[in-house]
Write a protein that holds these residues in place. Structure first.
Motif, PDB file in Angstrom:
ATOM      1  N   SER A 158       0.584  -1.476  -0.273  1.00  0.00           N
ATOM      2  CA  SER A 158      -0.245  -0.119  -0.084  1.00  0.00           C
ATOM      3  C   SER A 158       0.993   0.765   0.003  1.00  0.00           C
ATOM      4  O   SER A 158       2.206   1.430   0.380  1.00  0.00           O
ATOM      5  CB  SER A 158      -1.311  -0.086   1.172  1.00  0.00           C
ATOM      6  OG  SER A 158      -1.442   0.700   1.964  1.00  0.00           O
ATOM      7  N   ALA A 159      -0.356   2.221  -0.534  1.00  0.00           N
ATOM      8  CA  ALA A 159       1.154   3.458  -0.619  1.00  0.00           C
ATOM      9  C   ALA A 159       0.543   4.805  -0.009  1.00  0.00           C
ATOM     10  O   ALA A 159       1.055   5.538  -0.349  1.00  0.00           O
ATOM     11  CB  ALA A 159       1.205   4.278  -1.810  1.00  0.00           C
ATOM     12  N   THR A 160       0.518   3.931   1.214  1.00  0.00           N
ATOM     13  CA  THR A 160      -0.133   4.890   2.303  1.00  0.00           C
ATOM     14  C   THR A 160       0.214   5.795   3.033  1.00  0.00           C
ATOM     15  O   THR A 160       1.668   5.065   3.224  1.00  0.00           O
ATOM     16  CB  THR A 160      -1.273   4.183   2.904  1.00  0.00           C
ATOM     17  OG1 THR A 160      -2.461   3.315   2.499  1.00  0.00           O
ATOM     18  CG2 THR A 160      -2.061   4.621   4.542  1.00  0.00           C
ATOM     19  N   VAL A 161       0.224   7.077   2.799  1.00  0.00           N
ATOM     20  CA  VAL A 161       1.017   7.361   3.796  1.00  0.00           C
ATOM     21  C   VAL A 161       0.593   8.355   5.018  1.00  0.00           C
ATOM     22  O   VAL A 161      -0.773   8.982   4.899  1.00  0.00           O
ATOM     23  CB  VAL A 161       1.941   8.584   3.075  1.00  0.00           C
ATOM     24  CG1 VAL A 161       2.824   9.864   3.742  1.00  0.00           C
ATOM     25  CG2 VAL A 161       2.408   8.639   2.054  1.00  0.00           C
ATOM     26  N   THR A 162       1.054   7.894   6.054  1.00  0.00           N
ATOM     27  CA  THR A 162       0.409   8.979   7.374  1.00  0.00           C
ATOM     28  C   THR A 162       1.916   9.209   8.554  1.00  0.00           C
ATOM     29  O   THR A 162       2.332  10.639   7.571  1.00  0.00           O
ATOM     30  CB  THR A 162      -0.122   7.464   8.571  1.00  0.00           C
ATOM     31  OG1 THR A 162       0.771   6.412   8.380  1.00  0.00           O
ATOM     32  CG2 THR A 162      -1.435   6.903   7.498  1.00  0.00           C
ATOM     33  N   ALA A 163       2.145   8.711   9.515  1.00  0.00           N
ATOM     34  CA  ALA A 163       3.312   9.007   9.957  1.00  0.00           C
ATOM     35  C   ALA A 163       4.462   8.344   9.994  1.00  0.00           C
ATOM     36  O   ALA A 163       3.948   7.642   9.910  1.00  0.00           O
ATOM     37  CB  ALA A 163       3.300   9.326  11.889  1.00  0.00           C
ATOM     38  N   GLY A 164       5.406   9.066  10.862  1.00  0.00           N
ATOM     39  CA  GLY A 164       6.818   8.516  10.440  1.00  0.00           C
ATOM     40  C   GLY A 164       7.417   8.189   9.028  1.00  0.00           C
ATOM     41  O   GLY A 164       7.070   9.497   7.826  1.00  0.00           O
ATOM     42  N   GLY A 165       8.545   8.487   8.665  1.00  0.00           N
ATOM     43  CA  GLY A 165       9.301   8.424   7.180  1.00  0.00           C
ATOM     44  C   GLY A 165       9.140   7.307   5.905  1.00  0.00           C
ATOM     45  O   GLY A 165       7.979   6.639   6.349  1.00  0.00           O
ATOM     46  N   LEU A 166       9.118   8.389   5.106  1.00  0.00           N
ATOM     47  CA  LEU A 166       9.253   7.131   4.303  1.00  0.00           C
ATOM     48  C   LEU A 166       9.306   6.124   3.629  1.00  0.00           C
ATOM     49  O   LEU A 166      10.795   5.535   3.907  1.00  0.00           O
ATOM     50  CB  LEU A 166       8.952   7.248   2.242  1.00  0.00           C
ATOM     51  CG  LEU A 166       7.914   9.105   2.707  1.00  0.00           C
ATOM     52  CD1 LEU A 166       8.525  10.013   0.895  1.00  0.00           C
ATOM     53  CD2 LEU A 166       6.211   8.679   1.964  1.00  0.00           C
ATOM     54  N   THR A 167       9.276   4.575   3.057  1.00  0.00           N
ATOM     55  CA  THR A 167       9.856   3.208   2.905  1.00  0.00           C
ATOM     56  C   THR A 167       9.728   3.159   1.213  1.00  0.00           C
ATOM     57  O   THR A 167       8.654   3.256   1.121  1.00  0.00           O
ATOM     58  CB  THR A 167       9.287   2.656   4.241  1.00  0.00           C
ATOM     59  OG1 THR A 167       7.271   1.754   3.507  1.00  0.00           O
ATOM     60  CG2 THR A 167       9.450   2.381   5.651  1.00  0.00           C
ATOM     61  N   GLU A 168      10.488   3.861   0.702  1.00  0.00           N
ATOM     62  CA  GLU A 168      10.115   3.285  -0.486  1.00  0.00           C
ATOM     63  C   GLU A 168      11.561   2.811  -1.387  1.00  0.00           C
ATOM     64  O   GLU A 168      12.499   2.902  -0.981  1.00  0.00           O
ATOM     65  CB  GLU A 168      10.327   4.859  -2.061  1.00  0.00           C
ATOM     66  CG  GLU A 168       9.311   6.244  -1.033  1.00  0.00           C
ATOM     67  CD  GLU A 168       8.986   6.856  -2.115  1.00  0.00           C
ATOM     68  OE1 GLU A 168       9.561   7.634  -2.086  1.00  0.00           O
ATOM     69  OE2 GLU A 168       7.920   7.631  -2.276  1.00  0.00           O
ATOM     70  N   GLY A 169      11.290   1.376  -1.924  1.00  0.00           N
ATOM     71  CA  GLY A 169      12.258   1.034  -2.046  1.00  0.00           C
ATOM     72  C   GLY A 169      12.517   0.987  -3.792  1.00  0.00           C
ATOM     73  O   GLY A 169      11.724   1.131  -4.056  1.00  0.00           O
ATOM     74  N   GLN A 170      13.821   0.259  -4.481  1.00  0.00           N
ATOM     75  CA  GLN A 170      14.024   0.325  -5.642  1.00  0.00           C
ATOM     76  C   GLN A 170      14.009  -1.248  -6.026  1.00  0.00           C
ATOM     77  O   GLN A 170      14.499  -0.626  -7.999  1.00  0.00           O
ATOM     78  CB  GLN A 170      15.305   1.155  -5.784  1.00  0.00           C
ATOM     79  CG  GLN A 170      15.755   2.500  -5.312  1.00  0.00           C
ATOM     80  CD  GLN A 170      14.226   3.516  -6.005  1.00  0.00           C
ATOM     81  OE1 GLN A 170      13.938   3.139  -7.712  1.00  0.00           O
ATOM     82  NE2 GLN A 170      13.533   4.030  -5.408  1.00  0.00           N
ATOM     83  N   ALA A 171      14.058  -1.741  -5.919  1.00  0.00           N
ATOM     84  CA  ALA A 171      13.600  -3.464  -6.211  1.00  0.00           C
ATOM     85  C   ALA A 171      13.407  -4.203  -5.348  1.00  0.00           C
ATOM     86  O   ALA A 171      13.362  -3.936  -3.547  1.00  0.00           O
ATOM     87  CB  ALA A 171      15.619  -3.854  -6.439  1.00  0.00           C
ATOM     88  N   LEU A 172      12.870  -5.744  -5.451  1.00  0.00           N
ATOM     89  CA  LEU A 172      12.990  -6.705  -5.009  1.00  0.00           C
ATOM     90  C   LEU A 172      13.924  -8.163  -5.182  1.00  0.00           C
ATOM     91  O   LEU A 172      14.101  -7.596  -6.611  1.00  0.00           O
ATOM     92  CB  LEU A 172      11.482  -6.918  -5.773  1.00  0.00           C
ATOM     93  CG  LEU A 172       9.879  -6.708  -4.762  1.00  0.00           C
ATOM     94  CD1 LEU A 172       9.765  -7.500  -5.797  1.00  0.00           C
ATOM     95  CD2 LEU A 172       9.733  -6.001  -3.494  1.00  0.00           C
ATOM     96  N   ARG A 173      14.522  -8.398  -4.069  1.00  0.00           N
ATOM     97  CA  ARG A 173      15.168  -9.238  -3.841  1.00  0.00           C
ATOM     98  C   ARG A 173      14.141 -10.549  -4.095  1.00  0.00           C
ATOM     99  O   ARG A 173      13.944 -11.176  -3.358  1.00  0.00           O
ATOM    100  CB  ARG A 173      16.244  -9.895  -3.807  1.00  0.00           C
ATOM    101  CG  ARG A 173      17.126 -10.687  -3.942  1.00  0.00           C
ATOM    102  CD  ARG A 173      18.084 -11.055  -2.382  1.00  0.00           C
ATOM    103  NE  ARG A 173      19.629 -10.178  -2.912  1.00  0.00           N
ATOM    104  CZ  ARG A 173      19.216  -8.611  -2.038  1.00  0.00           C
ATOM    105  NH1 ARG A 173      19.597  -8.937  -0.594  1.00  0.00           N
ATOM    106  NH2 ARG A 173      21.507  -7.950  -2.640  1.00  0.00           N
ATOM    107  N   VAL A 174      14.155 -11.895  -4.639  1.00  0.00           N
ATOM    108  CA  VAL A 174      13.051 -12.701  -4.767  1.00  0.00           C
ATOM    109  C   VAL A 174      14.064 -14.206  -4.608  1.00  0.00           C
ATOM    110  O   VAL A 174      14.558 -14.397  -5.544  1.00  0.00           O
ATOM    111  CB  VAL A 174      11.992 -13.091  -6.244  1.00  0.00           C
ATOM    112  CG1 VAL A 174      11.405 -14.129  -5.760  1.00  0.00           C
ATOM    113  CG2 VAL A 174      10.893 -11.749  -6.150  1.00  0.00           C
ATOM    114  N   VAL A 175      13.630 -15.181  -3.631  1.00  0.00           N
ATOM    115  CA  VAL A 175      14.395 -16.186  -3.234  1.00  0.00           C
ATOM    116  C   VAL A 175      13.371 -17.671  -3.586  1.00  0.00           C
ATOM    117  O   VAL A 175      12.427 -17.531  -2.965  1.00  0.00           O
ATOM    118  CB  VAL A 175      15.002 -16.250  -1.955  1.00  0.00           C
ATOM    119  CG1 VAL A 175      15.454 -17.807  -1.658  1.00  0.00           C
ATOM    120  CG2 VAL A 175      16.458 -15.432  -1.613  1.00  0.00           C
TER     121      VAL A 175
END
Length: 208
Positions: A158-175
């Motif tokens: 979810s792209a929900t923004v409430t309180a706290g810092g943004l958590t934006e990643g640039q990739a997924l590592r999949v095992v």
């Protein structure tokens, strides 16, 4: 001979000598320019302007992690991803695992998924195994892929923004299965301030 006739040459000689001395004195006198005589100051000496300060270097923009070239893993599995779908502030991506080996491969359960930052480091995301607005989790069930067969899973957030810092990643590592190397899939994981992703179990097709 009269006295006046004797003094005449002497006076002429003195006059000539005085004229010569006058000429010599005038010639040796320091010359004065017209400008000096008029009180005009000499022209200013040109100066070299200071060199301009170098412009600051532009701030480096971090790049996304380099994706791993899709190849068959040591366990004979290949991981790929489709485009990220969006709807009402939610996101989801379909991840596919294909048996690219020459023997059957079991992929029962859930893939190991990590979110990476721009430097390729794992971010502190919480990973949930559950259904979400975008993806239904069918739950783990026995699943064996024959050579050339594929299975899919849905990774959502979810792209929900409430309180706290943004958590934006640039990739997924999949095992895909335990013991297999992680394969990097470049994508923007704009998880707002939630810091959480959900991963469904491997299945032949996505649950509807």
């Amino acid at each position: 001979m009269s006295r006046s006739r004797l003094l005449a040459p002497l006076l002429v000689g003195v006059a000539v000598l005085g004229l010569v001395l006058t000429v010599l004195l005038v010639a040796r006198a320091p010359a004065r320019s017209d400008a000096a005589g008029l009180g005009v100051p000499p022209p200013p000496v040109p100066t070299t302007p200071p060199a301009p300060a170098p412009a600051p270097a532009p701030e480096a923009v971090p790049e996304s992690p380099e994706p791993v070239t899709p190849t068959c893993s040591p366990l004979g599995l290949l991981v790929t991803a489709g485009p990220v779908d969006a709807g009402l502030g939610h996101r989801a991506v379909v991840v596919t695992v294909t048996n690219c080996g020459d023997a059957p491969r079991e992929v029962t359960g859930y893939a190991g998924v990590e979110v990476l930052d721009p430097g390729g480091k794992t971010m502190p995301f919480t990973v949930a195994h559950e259904s979400t607005y975008m993806v239904i989790d069918p739950g783990p069930a026995p699943l064996v892929l024959q050579p050339g067969e594929s299975a899919v899973t849905g990774v959502s957030w979810s792209a929900t923004v409430t309180a706290g810092g943004l958590t934006e990643g640039q990739a997924l590592r999949v095992v895909p299965v335990p013991g297999d190397p992680g394969q990097v899939l470049t994508m923007w994981v704009d998880a707002g301030t939630t810091g959480e992703i959900a991963v469904a179990a491997w299945a032949r097709e996505l649950a509807r």
